[in-house]
Structure formats: C-alpha cells, structure tokens
Motif scaffolding. Structure first.
Motif, PDB file in Angstrom:
ATOM      1  N   ILE A 148      38.304  45.780  44.475  1.00 31.45           N
ATOM      2  CA  ILE A 148      38.425  45.442  43.065  1.00 31.45           C
ATOM      3  C   ILE A 148      37.026  45.180  42.534  1.00 31.45           C
ATOM      4  O   ILE A 148      36.288  44.367  43.089  1.00 31.45           O
ATOM      5  CB  ILE A 148      39.347  44.226  42.887  1.00 31.45           C
ATOM      6  CG1 ILE A 148      40.784  44.728  43.092  1.00 31.45           C
ATOM      7  CG2 ILE A 148      39.170  43.582  41.525  1.00 31.45           C
ATOM      8  CD1 ILE A 148      41.830  43.686  43.130  1.00 31.45           C
ATOM      9  N   LYS A 199      42.088  37.263  34.574  1.00 33.33           N
ATOM     10  CA  LYS A 199      43.033  37.952  33.697  1.00 33.33           C
ATOM     11  C   LYS A 199      44.486  37.705  34.070  1.00 33.33           C
ATOM     12  O   LYS A 199      44.819  37.418  35.215  1.00 33.33           O
ATOM     13  CB  LYS A 199      42.738  39.441  33.619  1.00 33.33           C
ATOM     14  CG  LYS A 199      42.709  40.169  34.917  1.00 33.33           C
ATOM     15  CD  LYS A 199      42.289  41.623  34.660  1.00 33.33           C
ATOM     16  CE  LYS A 199      42.148  42.379  35.951  1.00 33.33           C
ATOM     17  NZ  LYS A 199      41.498  43.655  35.820  1.00 33.33           N
ATOM     18  N   GLU A 225      48.035  38.870  34.920  1.00 31.19           N
ATOM     19  CA  GLU A 225      48.595  40.056  35.567  1.00 31.19           C
ATOM     20  C   GLU A 225      50.114  39.915  35.536  1.00 31.19           C
ATOM     21  O   GLU A 225      50.639  38.869  35.890  1.00 31.19           O
ATOM     22  CB  GLU A 225      48.062  40.125  37.000  1.00 31.19           C
ATOM     23  CG  GLU A 225      48.036  41.479  37.636  1.00 31.19           C
ATOM     24  CD  GLU A 225      46.949  42.395  37.096  1.00 31.19           C
ATOM     25  OE1 GLU A 225      47.308  43.481  36.620  1.00 31.19           O
ATOM     26  OE2 GLU A 225      45.760  42.029  37.148  1.00 31.19           O
ATOM     27  N   THR A 269      45.203  35.534  37.221  1.00 25.00           N
ATOM     28  CA  THR A 269      44.592  35.902  38.500  1.00 25.00           C
ATOM     29  C   THR A 269      43.094  36.053  38.262  1.00 25.00           C
ATOM     30  O   THR A 269      42.658  36.073  37.120  1.00 25.00           O
ATOM     31  CB  THR A 269      45.115  37.257  39.005  1.00 25.00           C
ATOM     32  OG1 THR A 269      44.652  38.277  38.108  1.00 25.00           O
ATOM     33  CG2 THR A 269      46.626  37.289  39.084  1.00 25.00           C
ATOM     34  N   CYS A 270      42.325  36.144  39.322  1.00 22.18           N
ATOM     35  CA  CYS A 270      40.912  36.470  39.097  1.00 22.18           C
ATOM     36  C   CYS A 270      40.430  37.499  40.091  1.00 22.18           C
ATOM     37  O   CYS A 270      40.833  37.516  41.250  1.00 22.18           O
ATOM     38  CB  CYS A 270      40.040  35.218  39.092  1.00 22.18           C
ATOM     39  SG  CYS A 270      40.049  34.299  40.609  1.00 22.18           S
ATOM     40  N   ASP A 271      39.593  38.399  39.549  1.00 21.84           N
ATOM     41  CA  ASP A 271      38.957  39.407  40.387  1.00 21.84           C
ATOM     42  C   ASP A 271      37.649  38.815  40.868  1.00 21.84           C
ATOM     43  O   ASP A 271      36.877  38.283  40.063  1.00 21.84           O
ATOM     44  CB  ASP A 271      38.678  40.682  39.582  1.00 21.84           C
ATOM     45  CG  ASP A 271      39.976  41.368  39.158  1.00 21.84           C
ATOM     46  OD1 ASP A 271      41.047  40.911  39.588  1.00 21.84           O
ATOM     47  OD2 ASP A 271      39.903  42.351  38.405  1.00 21.84           O
ATOM     48  N   LYS A 301      44.620  43.332  47.568  1.00 24.44           N
ATOM     49  CA  LYS A 301      43.709  44.477  47.589  1.00 24.44           C
ATOM     50  C   LYS A 301      44.423  45.631  46.909  1.00 24.44           C
ATOM     51  O   LYS A 301      45.644  45.681  46.921  1.00 24.44           O
ATOM     52  CB  LYS A 301      43.417  44.876  49.040  1.00 24.44           C
ATOM     53  CG  LYS A 301      42.391  44.024  49.724  1.00 24.44           C
ATOM     54  CD  LYS A 301      42.114  44.614  51.079  1.00 24.44           C
ATOM     55  CE  LYS A 301      40.913  43.972  51.720  1.00 24.44           C
ATOM     56  NZ  LYS A 301      40.659  44.553  53.036  1.00 24.44           N
ATOM     57  N   PHE A 346      48.956  46.646  44.127  1.00 23.87           N
ATOM     58  CA  PHE A 346      48.225  45.830  45.095  1.00 23.87           C
ATOM     59  C   PHE A 346      49.020  45.620  46.372  1.00 23.87           C
ATOM     60  O   PHE A 346      50.236  45.687  46.379  1.00 23.87           O
ATOM     61  CB  PHE A 346      47.919  44.458  44.502  1.00 23.87           C
ATOM     62  CG  PHE A 346      47.191  44.548  43.197  1.00 23.87           C
ATOM     63  CD1 PHE A 346      45.865  44.926  43.156  1.00 23.87           C
ATOM     64  CD2 PHE A 346      47.852  44.273  42.001  1.00 23.87           C
ATOM     65  CE1 PHE A 346      45.184  45.019  41.957  1.00 23.87           C
ATOM     66  CE2 PHE A 346      47.171  44.359  40.795  1.00 23.87           C
ATOM     67  CZ  PHE A 346      45.843  44.737  40.775  1.00 23.87           C
ATOM     68  N   LYS A 351      41.438  40.600  44.484  1.00 26.42           N
ATOM     69  CA  LYS A 351      42.064  39.806  43.432  1.00 26.42           C
ATOM     70  C   LYS A 351      42.645  38.555  44.077  1.00 26.42           C
ATOM     71  O   LYS A 351      43.254  38.639  45.148  1.00 26.42           O
ATOM     72  CB  LYS A 351      43.167  40.645  42.774  1.00 26.42           C
ATOM     73  CG  LYS A 351      43.837  39.955  41.602  1.00 26.42           C
ATOM     74  CD  LYS A 351      44.937  40.812  40.996  1.00 26.42           C
ATOM     75  CE  LYS A 351      44.417  41.838  40.018  1.00 26.42           C
ATOM     76  NZ  LYS A 351      43.728  41.256  38.843  1.00 26.42           N
TER      77      LYS A 351
END
Ligand code: GDP
Length: 460
Positions: free
Chosen positions: A52, A247, A249, A255-257, A289, A302, A315
């Motif tokens: 990601i 962002k 999801e 969630t965060c990347d 992933k 994912f 993520k």
C-alpha cells in the motif's frame, strides 16, 4: 526480547525506501510506472509483492531486469519505491531524524536541464542528507538518437552514434556543472568508482525503459555501500512507521495506510502515534495487504496478515485513529516508559527545529514538521530571517507576531500548505501584515522575494 536475539536481528538488512523527486513533467510518474511494469513482466523471478502506497521490487527481479550488467551478489532484499513522487510527499513523510526515504532519484529532463523544482529538490535532499542519484531522463528525445537498443556508454555503443553521444555528453556536462554549483560532485555513473563521494548521473528514457536497469543497479549499489555502513538499513526489532493517509474504508471504519520502516509489527501490538499536541496510544486490530492484482475482486481488495516486516506498505485497523494526521510517526510500545521516551523525543525534535529563529523576521507556518524543516533551510539559504516557525494553520496570534516587527519588510506571514483561520485576513489588513501562501516551496519563496525586492526598489 533477549539481548542476544536483538543483536542477531541487528544484522538483518531491510528493504531501502526510495523516493522520486524532480521538476513537474520531467518524468517522475512515467519512471515509476515503468519500474512497476518491469516488475510485472519479470514476475516469474520472485513473485509479485503488492504494497500500500509503495511498490516493492525484490532483488531477484532487479537481478532479472539487470541480467546483462549484474556483477555481484548483494544482501539487500530489494527496493521499496514510494508510489507518490514529489517534494511534498518527500518532506511530509518523516521518520526519526529525517526523511522516510533512505534514497532518492532526482529526475531531470535532459533536454530542459535544471528548473526551479530541480533546485528545490536538491536543497531538500541536502537538508535531509539523503543519498541520491540523478536520472537524466528523455534521452530518446535527443536529436539523432537511435532508440531502441542504444544504451549509452555501454557495450552497444557504436561509432555511427557519435552525434547523439556528443549531444548527450554535452547535456551531462551541463548537469555536472549545475550540481557543482549546489555543492555536489557528480559524474556519469560509468566513470565513478566511489558512489559515496560522487553523485551518479544515469542517462535514461522512462518512456522506452532504456537505462532503467543501470539506474536500478546503481541504486542497489548505493544502498548497499552507503546505508549499510550507517546501520540505517539494519532492522532493529521495534516497529516504527509513518502514516501516509488516514481514510474511511467501507465496512472497516477509519483505517490508515502506513509505511513500516523498521522492525516487525504484529496484530495486537500497542502503538503510540505522534499527534499535534502529544501522543495517542492505541492498539493494532488488523494488518491488511492488497491481494495480488490478478485475483483482485472489488469486495475483497485486501487480505489480512498477522504480522509484517519492514520495509513495507500496509493498511492498519486500529482501535482509535481519531484526529490522526497523515505524515505522523508511530512506534510500537511495550511499557509506559516507551511512551514517555517517544513523547520526549518528539518534543525535542520540535524544539530543535523551532529554536533556530531570529528576533526580527517573518512568521512561518507549514503543514508538517518536514515541510517546516525544509522551508526554514530554504529561507535561511535565501538570507531571510525568521521570527517564529511553527506547524499549523495561520491564526490571529501569527498576525500580531508578524506585525510586531520593526521593519515593514518583515511584517509577513509565509504559509505553506495551511489554511488561514477565520478573521485572519481582516486582522492582517488592519495591521499591515502581508500573507504569502502556496503549495509549492519555490514559488512561495519566489513570490515573497520578488515582492520584497520590489518594495526595496520603491523605497530607494
Ligand atoms: P511528472 O510530472 O514528473 O510526473 O512527469 P510525467 O511522468 O507525467 O511526464 C510528463 C510527460 O513527459 C508525459 O507526457 C510523459 O509521457 C513524458 N515523458 C516522461 N518520460 C519520458 C521519456 O523518457 N521520453 C519521452 N519522450 N517522454 C517522456
């Protein structure tokens, strides 16, 4: 973890993180696309590793891409390219003590030469002391070029190609001269023996792919020789990373990347995240992933994993991501002491950057610590004094601060990628404070410097 196993782990080399910088339209995106495609076509040699926010090229693939010119074995697992090119991504993505990227490619359109953002990139790379190579791009546009199959200076060179070769040579001399002006000693990659002393210039065409194997090879060599010595690539055990994006999801909430740049992160780990006013402590509920692209289905983009080793882009689902900002760092923690150390370190970093200010000077506001650091250096290089420098939107206090300058030319707020809070414009008007605001460092400084010179001229 016992002392002994920690020590053994120290020897493990992680994937170096690479970032691409350069002037707009000089080919950053095209180069990244080319590298990604090269990866897909060479998939038989090592399998696809999706990430990601980043693309990993395992060493087996690099070997495959470079097969004609590959010389010796290296220990690196591969190279991880940050998918977002450009200066903003570079300065915003930080890690402890500098930039997230371990290495950079500075791309220059050889037919155009140096441009404002090329210079900006160079001073950023200097600020962050990031080793880099120069990709002299668009060689296929050189008149009399005989693409494809003409790899400069290498075995396919023939006398008939003299004209194009001379043109390329001249362009490269221009680049060497420009780099010298910026304090870098550079040369054509094939003439360099010590890559830690000289910046390598590699002629490429991001469009045809010519020279890209040489570029990858030089990057691998640079990483191996330069970063390994500085221990920067040694995995230390404790997970450390940087947040790319926060962002919503579907079905997962916020969630965060992230890019994990050190250690191993596991589901259930407690992490501390840097916030604007302190530290947030939460725990990792899931690590995701992307699925390999051939089996990608919309409803299951994912796959869930139990743990991930640096460097990697993943993520995260965490218990609490409220108010977390892109560009923030995080660290896995085991005890209250770890949290306290993390907090102290962040405070110290802020102080070190903010302390370097003058009694009389402009007020500087930026979106992140990275851009703050880059701008302070840029302004100082341009001989501009700074009264106060901070991360955050422009508020009325900044106007008061700027207006307190004796010299009118310093009654200025320089705002990079931040908002003006309500009432600021009126207040600035009232106190005769000028606000310069932009998203590009060089045009921000340029417009301020031009204004200041014009004002000085008017005074005479
Ligand atoms: P960026 O703004 O730096 O990301 O630049 P892009 O990758 O978007 O490239 C800008 C333009 O230059 C596009 O039209 C590309 O197709 C073109 N371009 C990029 N690399 C090359 C190259 O090596 N040769 C030629 N002829 N065109 C290129």
């Amino acid at each position: 973890m016992s002392k002994k196993s920690k020590k053994d782990k120290d020897k493990q080399l992680r994937t170096p993180i690479v970032s691409v910088l350069g002037h707009v339209d000089h080919g950053k995106t095209t180069l990244l696309d080319k590298i990604r495609k090269g990866r897909v076509t060479a998939k038989e040699a090592g399998g696809i590793t999706q990430h990601i926010g980043a693309t990993e090229i395992p060493i087996e693939m690099i070997k495959n891409i470079c097969k004609d010119i590959w010389r010796k074995e290296v220990e690196l697992p591969g190279l991880l390219f940050i998918d977002t090119p450009g200066h903003k991504a570079f300065t915003n993505l930080r890690r402890r003590g500098g930039a997230l990227a371990d290495l950079a490619i500075l791309i220059v359109d050889i037919n155009e030469g140096f441009k404002p953002q090329t210079e900006e990139a160079l001073s950023i790379l200097r600020t962050f002391r990031t080793p880099f190579v120069v990709a002299a791009n668009k060689i296929d546009k050189i008149p009399a070029w005989q693409s494809p199959g003409f790899v400069p200076f290498l075995k396919s060179y023939s006398m008939q190609e003299d004209i194009a070769k001379n043109r390329l040579d001249n362009k490269i001399y221009e680049l060497i001269g420009k780099l010298y002006e910026f304090g870098f000693s550079a040369d054509r990659f094939d003439r360099i023996t010590d890559f830690t002393r000289n910046v390598a210039i590699i002629p490429i065409s991001a469009l045809t792919g010519e020279g890209v194997p040489e570029l990858l090879l030089v990057l691998v060599g640079l990483a191996q020789r330069f970063l390994e010595d500085s221990l920067r690539l040694h995995v230390s055990g404790k997970a450390k990373g940087t947040i790319l994006e926060v962002k919503e999801e579907k079905g997962m909430g916020i969630t965060c990347d992230v890019i994990l740049y050190d250690g191993t992160l596991k589901v259930g780990d407690r992490i501390a995240i840097a916030m604007r006013d302190g530290v947030k402590v939460t725990h990792v509920k899931g690590i995701l992933k992307p699925r390999p692209s051939q089996e990608m289905r919309l409803e299951s983009k994912f796959r869930s994993v139990k743990s991930v080793v640096a460097a990697a882009g993943v993520k995260l689902i965490a218990a609490d991501l409220e108010g977390v900002l892109a560009g923030s760092e995080f660290e896995a923690i085991e005890s209250e002491k770890d949290i306290e150390e993390f907090r102290k370190r962040l405070e110290k970093e802020y102080e070190e950057i903010e302390i370097r200010t003058d009694e009389e000077g402009v007020v500087l506001k930026t979106d992140t610590l990275g851009s703050l650091e880059a701008l302070i250096n840029e302004l100082k290089d341009a001989g501009i004094k700074i009264k106060n420098a901070e991360v955050g939107d422009v508020d009325k206090r900044d106007v008061i601060e700027a207006s307190a300058n004796r010299d009118e030319l310093n009654r200025v707020i320089i705002a990079f990628s931040v908002k003006l809070l309500p009432g600021v414009e009126e207040e600035a008007e009232k106190y005769g404070v000028r606000v310069f605001r932009d998203e590009i460092i060089y045009s921000l400084i340029d417009s301020f410097v031009k204004w200041r010179e014009e004002e000085k001229r008017l005074r005479e």
